[in-house]
Design an enzyme around this catalytic site. Structure first.
Site, short mmCIF file in Angstrom:
data_model
loop_
_atom_site.label_atom_id
_atom_site.label_comp_id
_atom_site.label_asym_id
_atom_site.label_seq_id
_atom_site.Cartn_x
_atom_site.Cartn_y
_atom_site.Cartn_z
N ASP A 176 0.85 -1.19 0.00
CA ASP A 176 0.00 0.00 0.00
C ASP A 176 0.89 1.24 0.00
OD1 ASP A 176 -2.22 1.60 0.07
OD2 ASP A 176 -2.53 1.41 2.23
N HIS A 202 -9.82 -1.85 -7.30
CA HIS A 202 -9.56 -0.66 -6.48
C HIS A 202 -8.82 0.41 -7.28
CE1 HIS A 202 -8.98 1.88 -3.09
NE2 HIS A 202 -7.67 1.70 -3.05
C1 HEM Z 1 -3.93 2.53 -4.22
C2 HEM Z 1 -5.29 -0.46 -0.66
C3 HEM Z 1 -8.88 2.60 0.51
C4 HEM Z 1 -7.12 5.79 -2.64
C5 HEM Z 1 -4.03 1.42 -3.40
C6 HEM Z 1 -3.26 0.20 -3.54
C7 HEM Z 1 -3.64 -0.62 -2.53
C8 HEM Z 1 -4.66 0.05 -1.76
C9 HEM Z 1 -3.11 -2.01 -2.22
C10 HEM Z 1 -2.23 -0.08 -4.64
C11 HEM Z 1 -0.86 0.37 -4.31
C12 HEM Z 1 -0.71 1.86 -4.19
O1 HEM Z 1 -0.59 2.60 -5.18
O2 HEM Z 1 -0.73 2.32 -3.03
C13 HEM Z 1 -6.40 0.10 -0.05
C14 HEM Z 1 -7.17 -0.53 0.99
C15 HEM Z 1 -8.18 0.33 1.31
C16 HEM Z 1 -8.04 1.51 0.48
C17 HEM Z 1 -6.86 -1.91 1.58
C18 HEM Z 1 -9.28 0.19 2.31
C19 HEM Z 1 -9.41 -0.81 3.11
C20 HEM Z 1 -8.73 3.72 -0.25
C21 HEM Z 1 -9.58 4.88 -0.18
C22 HEM Z 1 -9.09 5.78 -1.08
C23 HEM Z 1 -7.93 5.18 -1.71
C24 HEM Z 1 -10.78 5.04 0.75
C25 HEM Z 1 -9.57 7.16 -1.42
C26 HEM Z 1 -10.77 7.60 -1.23
C27 HEM Z 1 -6.08 5.19 -3.31
C28 HEM Z 1 -5.31 5.84 -4.35
C29 HEM Z 1 -4.40 4.89 -4.83
C30 HEM Z 1 -4.64 3.68 -4.06
C31 HEM Z 1 -5.45 7.28 -4.83
C32 HEM Z 1 -3.38 5.07 -5.96
C33 HEM Z 1 -4.03 4.74 -7.28
C34 HEM Z 1 -3.10 4.94 -8.46
O3 HEM Z 1 -2.83 6.09 -8.80
O4 HEM Z 1 -2.65 3.93 -9.03
N1 HEM Z 1 -4.89 1.29 -2.32
N2 HEM Z 1 -6.95 1.33 -0.33
N3 HEM Z 1 -7.75 3.93 -1.18
N4 HEM Z 1 -5.65 3.90 -3.15
FE1 HEM Z 1 -6.35 2.61 -1.78
#
Ligand code: HEM
Length: 298
Positions: free
Chosen positions: A144, A214
């Site tokens: 993450d 996601h």
């Molecule tokens: C990307 C996990 C909730 C916004 C990611 C990634 C993972 C992850 C594994 C891919 C690796 C990375 O780029 O960091 C989770 C989990 C969540 C969660 C387990 C809840 C349990 C959220 C929420 C938001 C969010 C609520 C915003 C409202 C983002 C963004 C990225 C991302 C902006 C980068 C996307 C990109 O540009 O490729 N998240 N996330 N995430 N997440 Fe989450």
């Protein structure tokens, strides 16, 4: 430019504490205590070399408005999202204290110091201790933070309001998610990767990112430009009790949070984030973290 609160720009250290509080008594005493947080932190850092303790203090909309400092134009309360099985509650809060350091004990110690003289004026709604897990993985075992802005310049650009009365300030979004890991672990790796949109061992974006994954939901472009936020989320919890991700992020505009949330919860095009089949938000709130100068002037 006005000074951002110290926690916001550096990369998150291994331990964090997220405390959401409700004002129940003397508002003035509470605000004064908030103004003392950064000097309390400095004191602890000078006594504990290597602690790298940092804090940010942020305020919910109703509380901020009551301080009569004006309000950033787009500052809104978190609205509940989704329907049926996939929903996110709005749970509010007046003050958010966010701590980050290289030591769990110092986060606890600082909170005790912070609360003790104002205990009668606040109720703690949620106190969650986060920790870096493995090589920066969420408990789903996916990395993450891969696409988080990395350089100081990029983080400043994304997190801080640039000009006007609220320059140096930042909007904060917070949601505590409880994971259902037995259900998640019933999926094989390929299925999990399709849910996230990246590979599991090394976090490489899939060639064909599914629209309901996601990454497919939150990697949003508007007029050719990607919407960005600075995430400080960390895993939290116990094996036998609730555990998951304390999601927290900073941004110069609330628009980016709203666009991502609406996309995740099916408000944009009816598609919901497949990750939400395996995790449930139990809290949700927006806050505003003023610049250090504005905090001191309250
Ligand atoms: C990307 C996990 C909730 C916004 C990611 C990634 C993972 C992850 C594994 C891919 C690796 C990375 O780029 O960091 C989770 C989990 C969540 C969660 C387990 C809840 C349990 C959220 C929420 C938001 C969010 C609520 C915003 C409202 C983002 C963004 C990225 C991302 C902006 C980068 C996307 C990109 O540009 O490729 N998240 N996330 N995430 N997440 Fe989450």
């Amino acid at each position: 430019m006005a000074t951002a609160q110290p926690l916001i720009l550096p990369e998150a250290g291994p331990f964090a504490l997220y405390v959401v509080m409700k004002a129940t008594g003397d508002t003035k005493a509470l605000v004064e205590r908030c103004q003392q947080v950064h000097s309390l932190v400095d004191e602890i850092n000078s006594q504990q070399p290597g602690a790298e303790l940092r804090a940010s203090i942020a305020f919910g909309k109703a509380f901020w408005t009551s301080l009569e400092k004006g309000s950033p134009a787009e500052f809104e309360d978190f609205a509940p999202l989704g329907e049926g099985e996939v929903t996110a509650p709005a749970t509010g809060g007046d003050v958010l204290l966010h701590l980050n350091s290289s030591r769990h004990d110092l986060n606890f110690y600082l909170l005790r110091q912070f609360i003790s003289p104002i205990a009668e004026h606040v109720e703690v709604l949620d106190e969650t201790y986060g920790f870096k897990y493995l090589d920066s993985r969420d408990m789903t075992d996916f990395v993450d933070g891969t696409e988080n802005p990395k350089t100081l310049e990029a983080r400043q650009d994304v997190a801080l309001i640039k000009e006007g009365d609220f320059a140096g300030g930042s909007f904060v979004m917070l949601q505590r998610f409880v994971h259902n890991l037995p259900a998640w672990n019933r999926l094989n790796i390929q299925a999990q990767e399709k849910v996230v949109g990246r590979t599991k061992p090394d976090s490489i974006e899939l060639e064909d990112v599914p629209a309901a994954s996601h990454v497919g939901r939150v990697d949003i472009k508007e007029e050719g430009k990607g919407l960005k936020i600075v995430r400080h989320s960390l895993p939290y919890g116990s094996v036998s009790g609730d555990h998951g991700l304390l999601f927290i992020a900073y941004c110069h505009t609330q628009h980016n949070f709203r666009a991502m949330l609406e996309s995740m919860y099916g408000h944009t095009d009816g598609k919901t984030d497949q990750l939400l089949r395996f995790t449930t938000a139990v809290t949700g709130a927006y806050f505003f973290a003023p610049s250090v100068e504005m905090l001191n002037s309250l």
